[in-house]
Scaffold this active site. Structure first.
Site, PDB file in Angstrom:
ATOM      1  N   ASP A 130      14.168  -2.456 -63.133  1.00  0.00           N
ATOM      2  CA  ASP A 130      13.711  -2.258 -61.749  1.00  0.00           C
ATOM      3  C   ASP A 130      12.221  -1.965 -61.703  1.00  0.00           C
ATOM      4  O   ASP A 130      11.558  -2.247 -60.712  1.00  0.00           O
ATOM      5  CB  ASP A 130      14.500  -1.135 -61.081  1.00  0.00           C
ATOM      6  CG  ASP A 130      15.903  -1.629 -60.794  1.00  0.00           C
ATOM      7  OD1 ASP A 130      16.745  -1.574 -61.704  1.00  0.00           O
ATOM      8  OD2 ASP A 130      16.122  -2.141 -59.681  1.00  0.00           O
TER       9      ASP A 130
HETATM   10  O1  MRU Z   1      21.116  -0.467 -57.692  1.00  0.00           O
HETATM   11  P1  MRU Z   1      21.012  -1.925 -58.016  1.00  0.00           P
HETATM   12  O2  MRU Z   1      22.309  -2.637 -58.053  1.00  0.00           O
HETATM   13  O3  MRU Z   1      19.979  -2.613 -57.137  1.00  0.00           O
HETATM   14  O4  MRU Z   1      20.415  -1.943 -59.495  1.00  0.00           O
HETATM   15  C1  MRU Z   1      20.145  -3.165 -60.099  1.00  0.00           C
HETATM   16  C2  MRU Z   1      19.629  -3.046 -61.481  1.00  0.00           C
HETATM   17  O5  MRU Z   1      19.452  -1.969 -62.007  1.00  0.00           O
HETATM   18  C3  MRU Z   1      19.249  -4.328 -62.156  1.00  0.00           C
HETATM   19  O6  MRU Z   1      19.431  -4.213 -63.534  1.00  0.00           O
HETATM   20  C4  MRU Z   1      17.771  -4.639 -61.889  1.00  0.00           C
HETATM   21  O7  MRU Z   1      17.483  -4.546 -60.522  1.00  0.00           O
HETATM   22  C5  MRU Z   1      17.397  -5.988 -62.379  1.00  0.00           C
HETATM   23  S1  MRU Z   1      18.117  -7.299 -61.405  1.00  0.00           S
HETATM   24  C6  MRU Z   1      17.525  -8.748 -62.014  1.00  0.00           C
END
Ligand code: MRU
Length: 358
Positions: free
Chosen positions: A245
């Site tokens: 993220d």
């Molecule tokens: O809370 P989320 O479902 O948005 O978290 C998503 C993640 O942690 C993913 O690993 C990250 O955003 C990468 S998506 C290509």
């Protein structure tokens, strides 16, 4: 046909409601910025790249339908909308970086002496639409770099990968990041098996990654997060590959909570740990992961499963959505669209001062 997190045409956007998956495939219209903010915050669409793309496309949709506004009013509306969209989810940096890029673009466009309000709208919308194509092509590059690198270091003909959360078509404009690496390995005929974690508390692994893998008929097994250590001990896992993220300049990486413990367990078992993400997920303004804001989500995402209260009522809840994996635990590499990098080299690679490994 590949799964699509969103459907977009000029003036129209809808998202696949990920809270209804895997049981129902329902595309939900997004008529503008405020609807996108609500859907992103509620995690009807999630995943760092998809958040940025849906946020920006919602602005494109709203701009398209704005009539009778002059260029300056359109620009103020767009800049305010971008500031607002960034607040929907604080950890993933992609929306903030896209907003920064668009803000600069808008500030220049609005000053162009010979352009009309329609020209302004058209140019901003085209700039946003280009993000869709770029995300997919970046993900294909990530997939190919990651697969080639993992194969070049593997001691077996076919490899087994463990992944966490959802990083596939549903989390991006298409193809995926960590799941893109897995897809590439599968396309090369070199993937033996995938283990995907359930990803508590919100089950993105069980609901979404398992759905994508079965949809593509990629051989996969679901495990609970608490089975990761024994899986690494017994299941001949070649590498752990996760998404991100936000990656700080020193390579420290924020990703779905549980990533940090996977990296620790992988180190114990001498299994290389990889982070696959577009360079847009890198935040060189932060020197370490210590400064990354970690979103805390509502208690009911932990106490309830599919609306059923499973925790003892009255218990306190801590629900951080992400954790930070220190760069020292990223023992494989960071994989971006540019290639495969040692975490400590990330900053120099992204600023063009150093070459990637492969
Ligand atoms: O809370 P989320 O479902 O948005 O978290 C998503 C993640 O942690 C993913 O690993 C990250 O955003 C990468 S998506 C290509």
């Amino acid at each position: 046909m590949a799964l699509q997190a969103l459907l977009y045409g000029r003036g129209r956007l809808s998202i696949l409601d990920q809270l209804q998956l895997p049981h129902r495939r329902h595309y939900r219209p997004v008529d503008g910025v405020s609807a996108a903010w609500t859907d992103i915050a509620a995690m009807r669409v999630r995943g760092a790249p998809a958040i940025a793309i849906v946020g920006c496309l919602s602005l494109a949709v709203e701009l398209h339908h704005r009539e009778d506004m002059d260029k300056e009013a359109l620009a103020s509306f767009a800049l305010e909308s971008l500031d607002y969209l960034v607040t929907a989810r604080p950890t993933a940096v992609n929306m903030a970086r896209a907003a920064q890029d668009l803000t600069q673009f808008i500030q220049l466009e609005v000053k162009r002496p010979d352009s009309t309000a329609d020209d302004f709208k058209e140019n901003v919308i085209c700039r946003i639409e280009a993000m869709l194509e770029k995300d997919i092509s970046d993900n294909r590059s990530i997939g190919s770099h990651g697969a080639q690198h993992i194969l070049s270091t593997a001691t077996t003909d076919k490899v087994t990968i463990l992944t966490h959360c959802n990083t596939g078509s549903l989390a991006t404009a298409g193809y995926g990041t960590a799941l893109g690496v897995i897809r590439s390995l599968w396309a090369l005929g070199r993937l033996e098996h995938v283990y995907c974690t359930e990803t508590r508390p919100y089950n993105q692994g069980a609901r979404l990654t398992a759905y994508e893998l079965t949809y593509e008929q990629i051989p996969a097994t679901l495990i609970t997060d608490s089975m990761a250590a024994v899986a690494m001990k017994e299941k001949h896992i070649t590498a752990v590959v996760v998404g991100a993220d936000r990656i700080a300049a020193n390579g420290d990486t924020a990703n779905k909570v549980g990533t940090y413990q996977l990296a620790i367990v992988a180190l114990h078992h001498h299994i290389p740990f990889y982070v696959a993400a577009p360079s847009q997920s890198c935040d060189l303004s932060l020197d370490s992961g210590h400064h990354i804001p970690v979103e805390e989500r509502p208690a009911n995402e932990l106490t309830h499963v599919n609306g059923v209260h499973v925790a003892a009522p009255g218990v306190g809840v801590w629900n951080p959505a992400f954790d930070i994996t220190p760069h020292s635990l990223i023992t494989g590499a960071i994989i971006t669209e540019f290639g495969v990098h040692h975490p400590q080299d990330l900053q120099e690679v992204l600023t063009g001062k150093k070459q990637h490994i492969s």
